[in-house]
Design an enzyme around this catalytic site. Structure first.
Site, PDB file in Angstrom:
ATOM      1  N   GLY A   1       0.940  -1.157   0.105  1.00 14.29           N
ATOM      2  CA  GLY A   1      -0.010   0.027   0.001  1.00 14.29           C
ATOM      3  C   GLY A   1       0.950   1.069   0.074  1.00 14.29           C
TER       4      GLY A   1
ATOM      5  N   GLY B   1      -0.121  -5.469   0.413  1.00 12.78           N
ATOM      6  CA  GLY B   1      -1.582  -5.374  -0.248  1.00 12.78           C
ATOM      7  C   GLY B   1      -1.645  -6.338  -1.830  1.00 12.78           C
TER       8      GLY B   1
ATOM      9  CD  GLU C   1       1.934  -6.534   5.853  1.00  6.24           C
ATOM     10  OE1 GLU C   1       2.421  -7.713   6.043  1.00  6.24           O
ATOM     11  OE2 GLU C   1       1.118  -6.470   4.782  1.00  6.24           O
TER      12      GLU C   1
ATOM     13  CG  ASP D   1      -3.062  -5.107   6.503  1.00  6.73           C
ATOM     14  OD1 ASP D   1      -2.249  -5.356   5.858  1.00  6.73           O
ATOM     15  OD2 ASP D   1      -3.553  -3.772   6.212  1.00  6.73           O
TER      16      ASP D   1
HETATM   17  C1  QUE Z   1       6.471  -3.144   4.567  1.00  9.14           C
HETATM   18  C2  QUE Z   1       5.694  -2.832   3.876  1.00  9.14           C
HETATM   19  C3  QUE Z   1       5.790  -2.326   2.725  1.00  9.14           C
HETATM   20  C4  QUE Z   1       6.938  -1.914   2.455  1.00  9.14           C
HETATM   21  C5  QUE Z   1       8.249  -2.428   3.135  1.00  9.14           C
HETATM   22  C6  QUE Z   1       8.005  -2.934   4.203  1.00  9.14           C
HETATM   23  C7  QUE Z   1       4.608  -1.883   1.804  1.00  9.14           C
HETATM   24  C8  QUE Z   1       4.800  -1.131   0.723  1.00  9.14           C
HETATM   25  C9  QUE Z   1       6.080  -0.859   0.505  1.00  9.14           C
HETATM   26  C10 QUE Z   1       6.508  -0.034  -0.920  1.00  9.14           C
HETATM   27  C11 QUE Z   1       7.848  -0.195  -1.583  1.00  9.14           C
HETATM   28  C12 QUE Z   1       8.207   0.414  -2.605  1.00  9.14           C
HETATM   29  C13 QUE Z   1       7.339   1.075  -3.089  1.00  9.14           C
HETATM   30  C14 QUE Z   1       6.316   1.916  -2.462  1.00  9.14           C
HETATM   31  C15 QUE Z   1       5.912   1.149  -1.404  1.00  9.14           C
HETATM   32  O1  QUE Z   1       7.244  -1.091   1.174  1.00  9.14           O
HETATM   33  O2  QUE Z   1       3.211  -2.168   2.289  1.00  9.14           O
HETATM   34  O3  QUE Z   1       5.359   2.715  -2.849  1.00  9.14           O
HETATM   35  O4  QUE Z   1       7.640   2.115  -4.276  1.00  9.14           O
HETATM   36  O5  QUE Z   1       3.664  -0.567   0.051  1.00  9.14           O
HETATM   37  O6  QUE Z   1       8.999  -3.529   4.900  1.00  9.14           O
HETATM   38  O7  QUE Z   1       4.310  -3.284   4.259  1.00  9.14           O
END
Ligand code: QUE
Length: 353
Positions: A70, A119, A142, A150
């Site tokens: 997400g 997500g 997470e 979740d």
């Molecule tokens: C745990 C997470 C997420 C995460 C890293 C975690 C997560 C998530 C992102 C993420 C990674 C790269 C992106 C971005 C989001 O990293 O939910 O927009 O470019 O979206 O350790 O839950």
């Protein structure tokens, strides 16, 4: 809002008798935003009642990875600046999308090609066909950002064989495509090179899905996670986090020592939340009850210090050195967990669409 966060971040079109949804936010590894969630819900609701649509393909457009999770910077901003109102709205509708996919009566084919985390697992997990490739990297990471597994994670992880789901929830371990097939998180393993042909064949004849996917399936390499399963079942046997840490410390072997070090970087609060969540999920009568539980948890965990701190450490400052609060598992009290899992006021409880 930036141009990137717009409805075009979801491509929705019909090919043959198949609705085709593609995540299209490549600069953010297709991480989900509320407009993307809403666009997917709208398309799925329209196609559910459209006699010209027999099945749905869910994949990503250009760029690598299916979905990283997400928009956690947005969720953090909401937690810090609007009391979590916008973040709760996102969770509420995202979980409705997860539930809509699980209860959808037309087959949905999720292509988990590349990074499939958080997500992204929430979209693929409830899909009837879950296609892994040699590039699949699936995880629920997470607890590393002070959040918990979740989007239905509690439902899928608690129902995996043995204690694999507890191990995944706590450590955020990445499974590859062969591991996913072995664990049942994927239903099929296809070479990346066969995906275009698979999608074209499904669009030409979605009624022939099982034969198409079987014909294009490859034999995966041996699942590496299988070699660890017995150790995981033994060392993650308890639902008490302190017991798991003690078992890993007592084992003293290379794998246990590495795993203990990994857990040392995770939020103690959300590790305890995850263990209670997975245990609670097994007592849920259906997926909707599971999502209502996760929404209660999400509403509280969002506002706890670990979430803002975890996102800061991993995504904003990238120092990967979060200062958790409470700092130790022992300091995470049952009273705190009770408050995180407590029912919400009746008019705030989560409900499916
Ligand atoms: C745990 C997470 C997420 C995460 C890293 C975690 C997560 C998530 C992102 C993420 C990674 C790269 C992106 C971005 C989001 O990293 O939910 O927009 O470019 O979206 O350790 O839950």
């Amino acid at each position: 809002m930036s141009d990137e966060i717009s409805a075009e971040a979801i491509l929705a079109r019909i090919g043959g008798r198949v609705g085709h949804l593609s995540l299209n936010r490549p600069k953010a590894l297709h991480a989900l935003t509320l407009p993307m969630v809403r666009a997917m819900i709208a398309a799925l609701l329209a196609w559910r009642d459209d006699p010209a649509v027999d099945a749905v393909i869910l994949d990503h457009a250009e760029g690598r990875g299916f979905c990283a999770g997400g928009d956690i910077a947005f969720l953090r901003d909401s937690a810090l600046n609007d009391g979590g109102v916008a973040a709760r709205q996102f969770f509420y509708e995202e979980y409705q999308l997860n539930h809509l996919i699980l209860t959808y009566d037309k087959p949905i084919f999720a292509f988990m090609d590349g990074i499939t985390m958080g997500g992204g697992v929430g979209l693929a997990g409830p899909s009837r066909y879950r296609i892994a490739t040699e590039a699949t990297r699936l995880a629920m990471p997470e607890t590393g950002i002070g959040l918990f597994p979740d989007v239905g994670g509690g439902w899928y992880l608690s129902r995996l064989a043995g204690r694999l789901g507890r191990y995944m929830a706590l450590t955020g371990a990445r499974l590859d495509g062969a591991d996913c097939l072995w664990a049942g998180l994927a239903t099929h393993f296809l070479p990346q090179a066969a995906l275009a042909e698979a999608k074209a064949a499904l669009i030409a004849d979605p009624g022939d899905a099982a034969a198409i996917l079987n014909r294009l399936s490859a034999v995966p390499p041996p699942a590496k996670i299988a070699a660890q399963a017995e150790t995981i079942d033994r060392l993650f046997a308890s639902d008490r986090y302190e017991d798991i840490l003690a078992a890993l410390a007592a084992d003293g072997g290379e794998w246990a020592t590495t795993t203990l070090a990994t857990l040392g970087h995770k939020s103690p609060q959300t590790c305890k939340v995850a263990l209670r969540q997975l245990q609670g999920s097994l007592a849920c009568a259906d997926f909707a009850a599971n999502m209502a539980m996760e929404y209660r948890i999400g509403s509280r965990v969002l506002l706890r210090p670990d979430f803002a701190e975890g996102v800061r450490a991993v995504i904003i400052d990238k120092d990967h050195a979060p200062k958790w609060n409470p700092a130790t598992p022992e300091a995470v009290t049952d009273d705190l967990l009770d408050a995180i899992f407590a029912p919400l006021p009746a008019d705030e409880e989560w409900k499916p669409l």
